[in-house]
Design an enzyme around this catalytic site. Structure first.
Site, PDB file in Angstrom:
ATOM      1  N   GLU A 189      -6.071  -0.856   5.876  1.00 20.16           N
ATOM      2  CA  GLU A 189      -5.172   0.440   5.517  1.00 20.16           C
ATOM      3  C   GLU A 189      -4.980   0.220   3.823  1.00 20.16           C
ATOM      4  O   GLU A 189      -6.193  -0.272   3.248  1.00 20.16           O
ATOM      5  CB  GLU A 189      -3.518  -0.181   6.329  1.00 20.16           C
ATOM      6  CG  GLU A 189      -3.147  -1.631   5.748  1.00 20.16           C
ATOM      7  CD  GLU A 189      -2.174  -2.432   6.407  1.00 20.16           C
ATOM      8  OE1 GLU A 189      -1.999  -1.522   7.556  1.00 20.16           O
ATOM      9  OE2 GLU A 189      -1.526  -3.596   5.868  1.00 20.16           O
ATOM     10  N   ASP A 221       1.531  -5.828  -2.384  1.00 21.13           N
ATOM     11  CA  ASP A 221       1.391  -4.570  -2.768  1.00 21.13           C
ATOM     12  C   ASP A 221       1.295  -3.815  -4.332  1.00 21.13           C
ATOM     13  O   ASP A 221       2.290  -2.960  -4.199  1.00 21.13           O
ATOM     14  CB  ASP A 221       2.209  -3.640  -1.939  1.00 21.13           C
ATOM     15  CG  ASP A 221       1.971  -3.849  -0.116  1.00 21.13           C
ATOM     16  OD1 ASP A 221       1.420  -4.603  -0.212  1.00 21.13           O
ATOM     17  OD2 ASP A 221       3.397  -3.760  -0.120  1.00 21.13           O
TER      18      ASP A 221
END
Length: 786
Positions: free
Chosen positions: A192, A28
């Site tokens: 997402e 991430d």
């Protein structure tokens, strides 16, 4: 400085190209370039805190400064997907957290810091952004004066992308609108990780689909006009398929959660993403990768395919340039000029206390660099500044009188350490000049001079008449004449060169030098010398001479001797002619770092082929395996050693090491199980898999042997010899690889167990490996053998 020894196994020049990934763990990833101070800021999922990194370079972010800025209160877990934003003159980090009951209480939170420097000040919690409704992966962007919030909200379709306007960076001012959910055949399970990039009147939102544990984890994209109602679902159009996905050809999988950033000069767009090298690795470390992307004729981004870890990529534009306005200034000022890069220079460096200090210079490798100083000088005459690198003795750099608003390039050469803790300081010299920027150019791992260019540029002399003649650097006879290489400040290193004494006296190599001045003993540091009284002498100066030790050695005037000094910690070894056996070995703790130089006492002398190379050493006393990239197995630090559990071909490679001719040694202890454990060298292309690498492997085997073999993504046994190997016993292995000759020593450092030739691999990185047992490694040391 004319000599640069580029070493294969890394890119030809790490200031012109690099290889992905840029870190070993990087799920991430979020990266942002802050033009106010010239830093890239980076953060990623750590799981249990908020950590930020910063670096002068995008590609060097993992070796930049880092700090844990926030630790969650008890009961707050799963700290995921942080992003650092600069909004309204303040810093904010948005992050996902779970208060203990799983997905149903997972949400996006934000912390604030009002300091101009996010590494200082206090981070204060501003609460949960979405009061009700679980979700993750929050991000914000501005458009038309309004701040918008994006996140992946949990719903009946697992998760969907939602948007809302904000009244401030932690408060929503509208209800949430769903703008994307999984409804295409190329999407799976969830959407997402929304991230925004804007260009030419359009807003693009990349998002992840497929779960992170899938090799098909990929990116889709939403598009809207920046004049549209962004809170309306109908304003957004979904891409007809994935816009970025795994590449089996390049062995890159799971190209999910991303961010966007710019090159330092603002001309290039870069995609920052995580991915795995190999299949089936799921939600593991997911190293961070960066690559430039382009734009299609219809105005949409073209991300291409993920670059192979074996492919060299051109570094971002302006990557190793630092603007002077981003330096720390004292009694100097920023002047705004249209012809300057980024529109500003630093001038008025006119006073005894004036300085321009470039801090946190992130060098991609230790070694020899050219520093290009872009300047303007209209003072009416040539001018100078005095320069100090990493606290080295200052030396002058000159600027021609080319006129104000005309820009030139003045160059000096120096030695830098790998990582961000390098400094270059400019102070007042003669007349006046303004500095626009400095830029790094890597020349090689070794710092040196063979004087074949006919000059001694880069050396400062302290008495005597020094000159270059017939490709060597000479000086007349005198009491303590010396020369010091500008900008050198080495701690652990190999320093060597040729010394020829004309007659009488002594001459040799200065090292860990500081404060040199005119005068026979006017310096601090060590001196290793040949003396015509037939000795090799080691001594030290503290503005006076202290004899330390000596050894007998025949020194004949007019004969050229090759000298080498190896300084590692408090250990000092001096070699003459025979580079395998030291003439002098001594321990002294007076000086831990400093410059390199030359000296003569009562003899004319010539010096040549001078090379200084930082050594590689890791004893794991800091309980930190920084720099080691692992490929399979559970590697860690235990009792001051680097350990790994039993497994088939687990390996760890020191990612920044690169040697051709090398002496590499370390302690190896098989702790349990049967099989072999040992040292990798001349390694390239490592990957997960027992035989997934290229390079050599020297090992001890519990079957009672010492073996040498090689990998080319398969194993080839070269040779071996019998030796009793006992589990739980520490063995010291040494490898000397010079050209095609490879020698392997175990415990007895004088007589090799193996002495063979092989032409397969000429250079590469260093590492450790096990095949079968669990093992512990310690006291690694390597030096270049030139």
């Amino acid at each position: 400085m004319a000599l640069s020894l580029a070493v294969a196994g890394v890119a030809a020049s790490p200031t012109t190209d690099f290889n992905n990934p840029v870190n070993n763990i990087g799920a991430d990833p979020w990266m942002y370039y802050h033009d106010n101070d010239g830093y890239y800021y980076f953060t990623r999922t750590t799981g249990d805190n908020l950590t930020i990194w910063r670096s002068r370079t995008m590609t060097g972010i993992d070796s930049g400064e880092q700090k844990v800025v926030w630790t969650p209160p008890s009961g707050t877990i799963d700290i995921w997907a942080p992003e650092i934003h600069f909004i309204g003159g303040k810093w904010y980090i948005y992050y996902t957290a779970n208060t203990g009951c799983g997905d149903s209480c997972r949400g996006v939170y934000v912390v604030e810091n009002t300091s101009a420097d996010p590494f200082t000040g206090t981070w204060t919690g501003k609460g949960k952004v979405v009061g009700s409704g679980a979700g993750l992966d929050g991000s914000v962007f501005e458009n038309g004066g309004t701040l918008y919030f994006l996140y992946a909200g949990y719903d009946a379709n697992w998760s969907s992308i939602y948007i809302a306007a904000m009244s401030n960076p932690w408060t929503l001012s509208t209800s949430l609108t769903k703008i994307a959910t999984r409804d295409q055949s190329w999407e799976s399970d969830l959407v997402e990780g929304p991230e925004v990039i804007k260009r030419n009147g359009k807003i693009f939102i990349s998002y992840s689909t497929f779960p992170c544990w899938s090799d098909d984890y990929r990116l889709g994209m939403l598009t809207a006009a920046d004049t549209a109602n962004l809170l309306s679902t109908s304003s957004w159009t979904k891409s007809s398929g994935p816009v970025f996905q795994s590449s089996s050809a390049n062995n890159v999988y799971g190209t999910g959660h991303n961010s966007f950033t710019k090159s330092k000069d603002g001309t290039q767009d870069w995609l920052v993403y995580h991915a795995n090298t190999g299949t089936g690795q799921g939600c593991g470390p997911r190293p961070t990768r960066v690559q430039q992307f382009t734009w299609n004729t219809n105005g949409t981004p073209n991300f291409g395919i993920p670059a192979s870890p074996t492919s060299a990529i051109a570094v971002p534009a302006g990557e190793f340039r630092i603007e002077a306005e981003h330096a720390a200034l004292n009694n100097a000022s920023i002047n705004y000029k249209s012809g300057a890069s980024h529109g500003a220079v630093v001038g008025y460096i006119d006073y005894s206390d004036s300085y321009v200090l470039f801090k946190d210079i992130n060098a991609p490798a230790a070694g020899h660099y050219k520093i290009h100083v872009r300047y303007t000088n209209g003072s009416g005459a040539a001018s100078t500044h005095n320069v100090s690198v990493n606290g080295s003795t200052a030396f002058p750099i000159s600027y021609s009188n080319i006129g104000w608003e005309t820009y030139g390039d003045s160059v000096f050469e120096t030695q830098l350490k790998k990582g961000y803790q390098n400094t270059i300081k400019f102070t007042k010299g003669d007349n006046y000049a303004e500095i626009d920027s400095v830029e790094l150019e890597w020349l090689g791992t070794a710092y040196g001079d063979n004087f074949n260019d006919g000059n001694a540029n880069g050396w400062s002399t302290y008495d005597g008449t020094w000159s270059v003649s017939s490709g060597a650097y000479g000086v007349n006879s005198g009491a303590g004449y010396k020369a010091v290489a500008n900008g050198t400040n080495l701690s652990d290193f190999v320093y060597e060169g040729d010394v020829k004494i004309a007659s009488g006296g002594d001459a040799g190599l200065l090292f860990r030098v500081s404060e040199p001045a005119v005068g026979g003993d006017s310096l601090k540091g060590y001196y290793a010398a040949l003396n015509t009284n037939n000795t090799v002498v080691l001594g030290k100066f503290n503005n006076s001479w202290t004899y330390l030790t000596s050894a007998s050695f025949t020194v004949t005037p007019g004969t050229t001797y090759h000298m080498k000094v190896v300084a590692s910690g408090t250990s000092i070894k001096i070699y003459v002619t025979n580079m395998d056996t030291p003439v002098v070995t001594f321990t002294d703790s007076s000086y831990s770092s400093g410059g390199i130089g030359l000296r003569t006492f009562n003899s004319a002398v010539t010096f040549d082929n001078l090379v200084a190379t930082p050594v590689f050493a890791d004893g794991f006393s800091d309980n930190n395996p920084d720099g080691w990239a692992t490929y399979g197995g559970g590697w860690g630090i235990s009792s001051g050693a680097y350990t790994v559990g039993a497994g088939s071909g687990y390996k760890s490679v020191f990612s920044s090491s690169s040697f051709s001719n090398v002496l590499y040694e370390g302690d190896v202890r098989i702790t349990s199980g049967g099989g072999d454990a040992g040292l990798l060298f001349r390694v390239t292309d490592p990957a997960i898999g027992a035989d997934s690498l290229k390079g050599y492997y020297a090992a001890i085997n519990t079957g009672g042997s010492v073996i040498l073999g090689k990998f080319n993504n398969n194993w080839t046994y070269i040779t071996g010899t019998s030796m009793t190997i006992t589990t739980g016993t520490t063995y010291h292995l040494k490898i000397v690889a010079e050209g095609t000759r490879i020698r392997v020593y175990v415990n007895d450092m004088a007589t090799p167990k193996i002495d063979v030739t092989d032409t397969s691999f000429s250079s590469g990185s260093l590492g450790a490996r096990v095949s079968g047992p669990a093992a512990a490694f310690d006291n690694f040391y390597a030096e270049s053998r030139n």
